[in-house]
Design a protein around this motif. Structure first.
Motif, PDB file in Angstrom:
ATOM      1  N   LYS A  83       0.551  -1.107  -0.164  1.00  0.00           N
ATOM      2  CA  LYS A  83      -0.174  -0.084  -0.018  1.00  0.00           C
ATOM      3  C   LYS A  83       1.614   0.912   0.298  1.00  0.00           C
ATOM      4  CE  LYS A  83      -2.999  -2.704   3.454  1.00  0.00           C
ATOM      5  NZ  LYS A  83      -4.189  -2.686   4.591  1.00  0.00           N
ATOM      6  N   SER A  84       0.704   2.038  -0.414  1.00  0.00           N
ATOM      7  CA  SER A  84       0.803   3.902  -0.196  1.00  0.00           C
ATOM      8  C   SER A  84       1.522   4.241   1.011  1.00  0.00           C
ATOM      9  CB  SER A  84       0.377   4.704  -1.029  1.00  0.00           C
ATOM     10  OG  SER A  84      -0.838   4.899  -0.083  1.00  0.00           O
ATOM     11  N   GLU A  85       1.014   3.708   2.208  1.00  0.00           N
ATOM     12  CA  GLU A  85       1.809   3.610   3.510  1.00  0.00           C
ATOM     13  C   GLU A  85       2.324   2.381   4.146  1.00  0.00           C
ATOM     14  OE1 GLU A  85      -1.672   3.348   2.591  1.00  0.00           O
ATOM     15  OE2 GLU A  85      -2.632   2.092   3.617  1.00  0.00           O
ATOM     16  N   ASP A  86       2.487   2.423   3.017  1.00  0.00           N
ATOM     17  CA  ASP A  86       3.916   1.117   2.988  1.00  0.00           C
ATOM     18  C   ASP A  86       5.059   1.860   2.483  1.00  0.00           C
ATOM     19  OD1 ASP A  86       1.770  -1.598   2.381  1.00  0.00           O
ATOM     20  OD2 ASP A  86       2.835  -1.079   4.511  1.00  0.00           O
ATOM     21  N   THR A  87       5.747   3.106   2.099  1.00  0.00           N
ATOM     22  CA  THR A  87       6.739   3.780   1.582  1.00  0.00           C
ATOM     23  C   THR A  87       7.376   4.294   3.264  1.00  0.00           C
ATOM     24  OG1 THR A  87       5.254   4.019   0.116  1.00  0.00           O
ATOM     25  CG2 THR A  87       6.900   6.234   0.039  1.00  0.00           C
ATOM     26  N   ALA A  88       8.196   3.592   2.855  1.00  0.00           N
ATOM     27  CA  ALA A  88       9.865   4.725   3.843  1.00  0.00           C
ATOM     28  C   ALA A  88      10.870   3.555   3.713  1.00  0.00           C
ATOM     29  CB  ALA A  88       9.238   3.495   5.116  1.00  0.00           C
ATOM     30  N   VAL A  89      11.826   3.820   3.843  1.00  0.00           N
ATOM     31  CA  VAL A  89      12.856   3.636   4.438  1.00  0.00           C
ATOM     32  C   VAL A  89      12.987   1.949   5.149  1.00  0.00           C
ATOM     33  CG1 VAL A  89      15.990   3.560   4.999  1.00  0.00           C
ATOM     34  CG2 VAL A  89      14.222   5.849   4.166  1.00  0.00           C
ATOM     35  N   TYR A  90      13.280   1.368   4.725  1.00  0.00           N
ATOM     36  CA  TYR A  90      12.985   0.064   5.399  1.00  0.00           C
ATOM     37  C   TYR A  90      15.102  -0.138   6.439  1.00  0.00           C
ATOM     38  CZ  TYR A  90       8.790  -1.147   4.791  1.00  0.00           C
ATOM     39  OH  TYR A  90       6.682  -0.278   3.985  1.00  0.00           O
ATOM     40  N   TYR A  91      14.937  -0.731   7.519  1.00  0.00           N
ATOM     41  CA  TYR A  91      16.071  -1.418   8.206  1.00  0.00           C
ATOM     42  C   TYR A  91      16.031  -1.954   8.380  1.00  0.00           C
ATOM     43  CZ  TYR A  91      16.811   4.141   7.894  1.00  0.00           C
ATOM     44  OH  TYR A  91      17.175   5.160   7.367  1.00  0.00           O
TER      45      TYR A  91
END
Length: 122
Positions: A83-91
């Protein structure tokens, strides 16, 4: 142990993506592992955790869509129905304490990977 995360990219809503995290200068043996993410202007948040023995935990926002897995030198995050709300930098993260990761206590995490950008367009 050093961690290196990769596999991010630009995808469409509903697509799948698989993130990887590789151990260098050591192994993941003895560590609980997890994934966190940080969107612009927001705090880093817990996504998923996996214990030394393979038990898994997920944030409510990703439960049923994401799957975490591991072996002694690699960890993966399989993401589906993005989903668009999963947009992020993943660590990716490693810590001697599973509870540190499951609680989302990112300030206490021992080891971090460098982050990989995931962008989901709607």
């Amino acid at each position: 142990v050093q961690l290196q995360a990769f596999g991010g990219g630009l995808v469409q809503a509903g697509d799948s993506l698989r993130l990887s995290c590789v151990a260098s200068e050591g192994t993941f043996a003895g560590y609980a592992l997890g994934w966190f993410r940080q969107a612009p202007g927001k705090e880093r948040e817990y996504v998923a955790a996996i214990s030394r023995t393979g038990g898994t935990w997920y944030a409510d926002s990703v439960s049923g869509r994401f799957a975490i897995s591991r072996d002694n030198t690699k960890m993966w995050l399989q993401m589906q129905s993005l989903k668009s709300e999963d947009t992020a930098v993943y660590y990716c993260a490693a810590d001697g304490s599973l509870s540190t990761i499951v609680r989302g206590d990112y300030a206490a995490v021992d080891h971090w990977g460098q982050g990989t950008q995931v962008t989901v367009s709607s």
